[in-house]
Design a protein around this motif. Structure first.
Motif, PDB file in Angstrom:
ATOM      1  N   ARG A   1       1.691   9.760   9.445  1.00  0.00           N
ATOM      2  CA  ARG A   1       0.286  10.011   9.751  1.00  0.00           C
ATOM      3  C   ARG A   1      -0.451  10.682   8.608  1.00  0.00           C
ATOM      4  O   ARG A   1      -1.681  10.781   8.649  1.00  0.00           O
TER       5      ARG A   1
ATOM      6  N   ASP B   1      -3.676   8.050  10.111  1.00  0.00           N
ATOM      7  CA  ASP B   1      -3.300   8.465  11.455  1.00  0.00           C
ATOM      8  C   ASP B   1      -3.667   7.366  12.449  1.00  0.00           C
ATOM      9  O   ASP B   1      -4.844   7.117  12.708  1.00  0.00           O
TER      10      ASP B   1
ATOM     11  N   HIS C   1      -3.391   7.439  15.502  1.00  0.00           N
ATOM     12  CA  HIS C   1      -3.924   8.023  16.725  1.00  0.00           C
ATOM     13  C   HIS C   1      -5.303   8.648  16.479  1.00  0.00           C
ATOM     14  O   HIS C   1      -5.611   9.739  16.953  1.00  0.00           O
ATOM     15  N   ARG C   2      -6.094   7.955  15.688  1.00  0.00           N
ATOM     16  CA  ARG C   2      -7.489   8.334  15.434  1.00  0.00           C
ATOM     17  C   ARG C   2      -8.330   7.061  15.396  1.00  0.00           C
ATOM     18  O   ARG C   2      -7.857   6.000  14.985  1.00  0.00           O
ATOM     19  N   GLU C   3      -9.583   7.188  15.809  1.00  0.00           N
ATOM     20  CA  GLU C   3     -10.507   6.065  15.680  1.00  0.00           C
ATOM     21  C   GLU C   3     -10.791   5.817  14.189  1.00  0.00           C
ATOM     22  O   GLU C   3     -10.653   6.713  13.358  1.00  0.00           O
TER      23      GLU C   3
ATOM     24  N   SER D   1     -13.028   8.320  12.488  1.00  0.00           N
ATOM     25  CA  SER D   1     -12.666   9.737  12.604  1.00  0.00           C
ATOM     26  C   SER D   1     -12.516  10.405  11.237  1.00  0.00           C
ATOM     27  O   SER D   1     -11.957   9.831  10.300  1.00  0.00           O
TER      28      SER D   1
ATOM     29  N   LEU E   1      -8.844  10.654  10.032  1.00  0.00           N
ATOM     30  CA  LEU E   1      -8.082   9.412   9.871  1.00  0.00           C
ATOM     31  C   LEU E   1      -7.130   9.481   8.675  1.00  0.00           C
ATOM     32  O   LEU E   1      -5.950   9.123   8.780  1.00  0.00           O
TER      33      LEU E   1
ATOM     34  N   LEU F   1      -8.639  13.989  22.002  1.00  0.00           N
ATOM     35  CA  LEU F   1      -7.592  13.298  21.241  1.00  0.00           C
ATOM     36  C   LEU F   1      -6.843  12.330  22.152  1.00  0.00           C
ATOM     37  O   LEU F   1      -5.833  12.685  22.763  1.00  0.00           O
TER      38      LEU F   1
ATOM     39  N   ALA G   1      -7.103   8.586  21.282  1.00  0.00           N
ATOM     40  CA  ALA G   1      -7.619   7.345  20.697  1.00  0.00           C
ATOM     41  C   ALA G   1      -6.826   6.106  21.090  1.00  0.00           C
ATOM     42  O   ALA G   1      -7.410   5.096  21.509  1.00  0.00           O
TER      43      ALA G   1
END
Length: 245
Positions: free
Chosen positions: A73, A77, A79-81, A84, A87, A190, A192
């Motif tokens: 990550r 990442d 798990h981010r839009e 973001s 990111l 959090l 995403a």
């Protein structure tokens, strides 16, 4: 399926339970220089410690197939839009990531983030799961906030859809597990991957955070995989019963 982005363990059956792990790997692809020490790549800032082992056991021992991201990550990442600010982190828990300053955002999105989510989306569309487990881990103590207490063994995160989470919180608690409800951070901020692949599609999910010192060893990984598999099966049964009305 490209091994540079993710790996799939186990064969999914339609309507069953599957697992997803956005932060399973600390791997930095060749050609990317983050400018961090090898020690930093072992820390929680680079990956969710223990989650790969938990997911491998879920797939191999408990017949819950899993898709695991194979990129750190710190590179990007998952798990981010896309828009973001976190990111491509330039710092994480007080640690500077100098190689990410001025990084080519679009290039990393095209190389890693978009292919990962495309593969994940196609897999879930084909499987039509009855329950998705999103597996993460959190550190007992942040280096940047050592005074912050994090007593939970495990936590459930959710945004708008808490159908599965509320069942899971109750069931884990009944097993004597200290459970956090949208702790130590909230799925309202959090969430995403599950926002995109679960809530947007009406799919029930459990976003599970495990304290990483509890799954740092193979013994701990096996223990929590067994606990999660047990609870997940009972959550799905409860959801199926509710759906039948």
């Amino acid at each position: 399926m490209s091994e540079t982005v993710c790996r799939l363990i186990g064969e999914a059956s339609k309507g069953g339970i599957v697992a997803v792990c956005d932060h399973a790997s600390k791997r930095v692809p060749e050609g990317i220089e983050l400018g961090v020490t090898p020690e930093t790549l072992e820390k929680h800032v680079a990956w969710d410690i223990g989650t790969a082992g938990v997911c491998e056991r879920l797939a191999r021992r408990h017949h819950i197939p899993a898709m695991l991201c194979d990129i750190s990550r710190l590179v990007i990442d998952m798990h981010r839009e896309e828009e973001s600010s976190g990111l491509i982190p330039t710092s994480s828990d007080g640690i500077l990531i100098p190689g990410n300053i001025g990084a080519n955002r679009d290039a990393r999105l095209d190389a890693y983030h978009r292919p990962y989510h495309d593969m994940l989306g196609k897999w879930l569309d084909a499987v039509e799961p009855g329950l998705i487990l999103s597996i993460h881990s959190f550190t007992p103590e942040l280096e940047s906030k050592p005074e912050e207490e994090r007593p939970w063994e495990l936590a459930l995160l959710y945004n708008e859809d808490d159908r599965a989470a509320q069942h899971a919180i109750r069931l884990f608690s009944e097993l004597g597990v200290t459970v956090g409800d949208n702790e130590p951070y909230s799925g309202k901020q959090l969430n995403a991957t599950m926002n995109r692949h679960a809530e947007a599609k009406g799919r029930p999910y459990c976003a599970i955070e495990i304290r990483n010192d509890l799954i740092a060893t193979e013994t701990g990984q096996a223990r929590y995989a067994a606990i999660i598999a047990d609870v997940a099966g009972r959550v799905k049964l409860a959801l199926d019963t509710e759906a039948q009305g």
